[in-house]
Design a protein around this motif. Structure first.
Motif, mmCIF file in Angstrom:
data_model
loop_
_atom_site.group_PDB
_atom_site.id
_atom_site.type_symbol
_atom_site.label_atom_id
_atom_site.label_comp_id
_atom_site.label_asym_id
_atom_site.label_seq_id
_atom_site.Cartn_x
_atom_site.Cartn_y
_atom_site.Cartn_z
ATOM 1 N N PRO A 193 4.829 14.653 9.260
ATOM 2 C CA PRO A 193 4.463 13.762 10.368
ATOM 3 C C PRO A 193 3.969 12.377 9.945
ATOM 4 O O PRO A 193 4.328 11.376 10.555
ATOM 5 C CB PRO A 193 3.358 14.539 11.086
ATOM 6 C CG PRO A 193 3.602 15.959 10.736
ATOM 7 C CD PRO A 193 4.172 15.965 9.346
ATOM 8 N N PHE A 194 3.161 12.322 8.890
ATOM 9 C CA PHE A 194 2.594 11.027 8.500
ATOM 10 C C PHE A 194 3.613 10.165 7.769
ATOM 11 O O PHE A 194 3.591 8.937 7.897
ATOM 12 C CB PHE A 194 1.322 11.234 7.683
ATOM 13 C CG PHE A 194 0.216 11.845 8.493
ATOM 14 C CD1 PHE A 194 -0.462 11.095 9.437
ATOM 15 C CD2 PHE A 194 -0.114 13.187 8.346
ATOM 16 C CE1 PHE A 194 -1.462 11.658 10.218
ATOM 17 C CE2 PHE A 194 -1.109 13.765 9.119
ATOM 18 C CZ PHE A 194 -1.788 13.004 10.058
ATOM 19 N N GLY A 195 4.504 10.789 7.030
ATOM 20 C CA GLY A 195 5.614 10.031 6.456
ATOM 21 C C GLY A 195 6.495 9.464 7.547
ATOM 22 O O GLY A 195 6.970 8.324 7.464
ATOM 23 N N ILE A 196 6.727 10.239 8.606
ATOM 24 C CA ILE A 196 7.521 9.768 9.746
ATOM 25 C C ILE A 196 6.815 8.605 10.436
ATOM 26 O O ILE A 196 7.438 7.602 10.792
ATOM 27 C CB ILE A 196 7.771 10.913 10.740
ATOM 28 C CG1 ILE A 196 8.644 11.997 10.107
ATOM 29 C CG2 ILE A 196 8.437 10.382 12.016
ATOM 30 C CD1 ILE A 196 8.779 13.258 10.953
ATOM 31 N N LEU A 197 5.513 8.732 10.636
ATOM 32 C CA LEU A 197 4.752 7.660 11.282
ATOM 33 C C LEU A 197 4.875 6.353 10.511
ATOM 34 O O LEU A 197 4.996 5.276 11.112
ATOM 35 C CB LEU A 197 3.280 8.063 11.418
ATOM 36 C CG LEU A 197 2.967 9.018 12.565
ATOM 37 C CD1 LEU A 197 1.595 9.670 12.367
ATOM 38 C CD2 LEU A 197 3.009 8.283 13.912
ATOM 39 N N GLU A 201 2.307 -0.375 3.074
ATOM 40 C CA GLU A 201 1.284 0.670 3.053
ATOM 41 C C GLU A 201 0.959 1.101 4.469
ATOM 42 O O GLU A 201 0.889 0.291 5.391
ATOM 43 C CB GLU A 201 0.000 0.196 2.370
ATOM 44 C CG GLU A 201 -1.066 1.281 2.243
ATOM 45 C CD GLU A 201 -2.293 0.850 1.458
ATOM 46 O OE1 GLU A 201 -3.229 1.670 1.334
ATOM 47 O OE2 GLU A 201 -2.322 -0.304 0.974
ATOM 48 N N GLY A 202 0.816 2.414 4.622
ATOM 49 C CA GLY A 202 0.363 2.999 5.871
ATOM 50 C C GLY A 202 -0.462 4.217 5.485
ATOM 51 O O GLY A 202 -1.501 4.100 4.827
ATOM 52 N N PHE A 203 0.009 5.385 5.846
ATOM 53 C CA PHE A 203 -0.633 6.607 5.357
ATOM 54 C C PHE A 203 -0.310 6.818 3.878
ATOM 55 O O PHE A 203 -1.047 7.487 3.159
ATOM 56 C CB PHE A 203 -0.171 7.810 6.189
ATOM 57 C CG PHE A 203 -0.697 7.785 7.599
ATOM 58 C CD1 PHE A 203 -1.993 8.177 7.882
ATOM 59 C CD2 PHE A 203 0.108 7.340 8.639
ATOM 60 C CE1 PHE A 203 -2.490 8.142 9.175
ATOM 61 C CE2 PHE A 203 -0.370 7.303 9.944
ATOM 62 C CZ PHE A 203 -1.677 7.700 10.209
ATOM 63 N N TYR A 204 0.798 6.250 3.428
ATOM 64 C CA TYR A 204 1.202 6.274 2.021
ATOM 65 C C TYR A 204 1.474 4.847 1.567
ATOM 66 O O TYR A 204 1.598 3.922 2.377
ATOM 67 C CB TYR A 204 2.473 7.119 1.836
ATOM 68 C CG TYR A 204 2.310 8.574 2.194
ATOM 69 C CD1 TYR A 204 1.862 9.503 1.264
ATOM 70 C CD2 TYR A 204 2.624 9.029 3.479
ATOM 71 C CE1 TYR A 204 1.716 10.849 1.590
ATOM 72 C CE2 TYR A 204 2.476 10.371 3.816
ATOM 73 C CZ TYR A 204 2.024 11.276 2.862
ATOM 74 O OH TYR A 204 1.882 12.606 3.191
ATOM 75 N N LYS A 205 1.599 4.668 0.246
ATOM 76 C CA LYS A 205 1.961 3.373 -0.316
ATOM 77 C C LYS A 205 3.450 3.384 -0.667
ATOM 78 O O LYS A 205 3.987 4.399 -1.106
ATOM 79 C CB LYS A 205 1.118 3.069 -1.559
ATOM 80 C CG LYS A 205 -0.358 2.851 -1.240
ATOM 81 C CD LYS A 205 -1.148 2.455 -2.487
ATOM 82 C CE LYS A 205 -2.609 2.187 -2.149
ATOM 83 N NZ LYS A 205 -3.399 1.791 -3.348
ATOM 84 N N TYR A 206 4.100 2.224 -0.478
ATOM 85 C CA TYR A 206 5.537 2.111 -0.686
ATOM 86 C C TYR A 206 5.816 1.005 -1.694
ATOM 87 O O TYR A 206 5.011 0.110 -1.867
ATOM 88 C CB TYR A 206 6.224 1.826 0.664
ATOM 89 C CG TYR A 206 6.030 2.979 1.617
ATOM 90 C CD1 TYR A 206 6.943 4.027 1.649
ATOM 91 C CD2 TYR A 206 4.883 3.051 2.419
ATOM 92 C CE1 TYR A 206 6.740 5.121 2.483
ATOM 93 C CE2 TYR A 206 4.682 4.141 3.258
ATOM 94 C CZ TYR A 206 5.607 5.168 3.281
ATOM 95 O OH TYR A 206 5.394 6.270 4.097
ATOM 96 N N PRO A 207 6.930 1.142 -2.453
ATOM 97 C CA PRO A 207 8.149 1.899 -2.162
ATOM 98 C C PRO A 207 8.210 3.323 -2.708
ATOM 99 O O PRO A 207 9.250 3.979 -2.550
ATOM 100 C CB PRO A 207 9.232 1.041 -2.840
ATOM 101 C CG PRO A 207 8.528 0.462 -4.024
ATOM 102 C CD PRO A 207 7.118 0.212 -3.574
ATOM 103 N N ASN A 208 7.178 3.814 -3.329
ATOM 104 C CA ASN A 208 7.245 5.161 -3.907
ATOM 105 C C ASN A 208 6.150 6.050 -3.324
ATOM 106 O O ASN A 208 5.137 6.322 -3.980
ATOM 107 C CB ASN A 208 7.119 5.093 -5.439
ATOM 108 C CG ASN A 208 8.223 4.281 -6.079
ATOM 109 O OD1 ASN A 208 9.395 4.580 -5.901
ATOM 110 N ND2 ASN A 208 7.849 3.236 -6.816
ATOM 111 N N PRO A 209 6.330 6.510 -2.078
ATOM 112 C CA PRO A 209 5.294 7.336 -1.444
ATOM 113 C C PRO A 209 5.104 8.668 -2.151
ATOM 114 O O PRO A 209 6.054 9.220 -2.733
ATOM 115 C CB PRO A 209 5.848 7.541 -0.028
ATOM 116 C CG PRO A 209 7.327 7.427 -0.182
ATOM 117 C CD PRO A 209 7.529 6.370 -1.231
ATOM 118 N N ALA A 210 3.888 9.182 -2.072
ATOM 119 C CA ALA A 210 3.549 10.415 -2.786
ATOM 120 C C ALA A 210 4.425 11.586 -2.374
ATOM 121 O O ALA A 210 4.733 12.460 -3.190
ATOM 122 C CB ALA A 210 2.070 10.743 -2.546
#
Length: 298
Positions: free
Chosen positions: A230-234, A281-290
């Motif tokens: 869900p948080f990756g989708i958000l 950045e949102g719930f994860y950092k990009y371009p390489n989300p956890a």
């Protein structure tokens, strides 16, 4: 009706994707937004989309360049919609903004122009009166990362002309979409009727302190085989859109839990500029989300 010229109003995350996808499939596309600075960001977005199309669709550099040549840019609404056969509205998910936009659009658009709203959750009947042409107005909703998640949900309101509906269904197929016609109005269409409750449940679990972001996403991914939680989708959808949807719902329902979620998103994301993939950045950092790390699901 034969659609040749398409205007896309709003060049944000999804508006830019709709414009580029349409241009990539050979249409003349006019991109409208409220100022030149926003349109400059759109031009950067189109370059990134061209790279994505080459990576994901094996598009050639020549195809990408042709798509970019099919795009033109406007801050004058009358000029943007002049000669348009179809206008796709992708302005912010705010009823007041959309209503104001349609009133201005109705005053300058040619009689022939079909209006389609890409609203994620709002019903076309809410805005039909403001368009001045309710029979030529409907909803046309695309999923994010349109070139890969190529759904086009077409939803009329009780006053939509059946021939206009069929014209838009046919158009979506010509731009590489899987056409998904709905038989009656439904807030959230099909995709968001299924997706929004999932995202809301994830946010509720986080805000109430039941589990953290990574654990919620990991649970969903392991249990269902989904490639993202869900948080990756958000983050992909954009936290601004999620905030606007939650704010509207919280205002209507007065539900304390939903109000708390809205306040949480504003404090930790909207006010800090952490808007998801679009901002890095949102719930994860990009371009390489956890969640893309091979060890994330262990």
């Amino acid at each position: 009706m034969n659609i040749k010229i398409v205007t896309v109003a709003g060049s944000g995350v999804l508006g830019a994707q709709i414009a580029f996808q349409t241009a990539f499939h050979g249409y003349t596309v006019k991109v409208y937004d409220i100022n030149d600075a926003i349109l400059e960001k759109a031009k950067t977005a189109f370059q990134k989309l061209g790279t994505a199309y080459q990576a994901d669709l094996n598009a050639t550099p020549e195809q990408v360049e042709k798509a970019i040549q099919n795009l033109s840019y406007y801050t004058d609404l009358a000029a943007a919609v002049k000669d348009a056969d179809l206008l796709i509205e992708a302005v912010p998910e705010n009823p007041a903004i959309k209503t104001d936009f349609y009133k201005k659009l109705a005053a300058v658009a040619p009689e022939k122009t079909i209006f389609a709203s890409n609203s994620s959750t709002l019903l076309p009947s809410h805005f039909a009166g403001a368009t001045g042409r309710p029979e030529k107005f409907l909803a046309l909703h695309f999923a994010n990362e349109i070139w890969k998640h190529n759904t086009a949900e077409i939803m009329g309101h009780p006053g939509t002309d059946a021939a206009i509906f069929d014209t838009v269904v046919a158009f979506t197929k010509t731009i590489g979409m899987v056409a998904l016609p709905l038989h009656k109005e439904q807030p959230g269409y099909i995709v968001n009727s299924l997706l929004v409750p999932l995202l809301g449940a994830g946010l509720d679990l986080l805000v109430r302190g039941v589990a953290d972001v990574e654990t919620v996403d990991k649970t969903w991914m392991v249990a269902t085989g989904a490639p993202v939680g869900p948080f990756g989708i958000l983050d992909v959808v954009g936290i601004t859109t999620a905030y606007n949807i939650n704010k509207i719902a919280a205002t209507a329902s007065k539900d304390p839990g939903q109000i708390k979620v809205t306040e949480y998103l504003k404090k930790h994301f909207i006010d800090t500029g952490k808007l998801g993939v679009v901002s890095g950045e949102g719930f994860y950092k990009y371009p390489n989300p956890a969640y893309e790390d091979p060890d994330f699901l262990k």
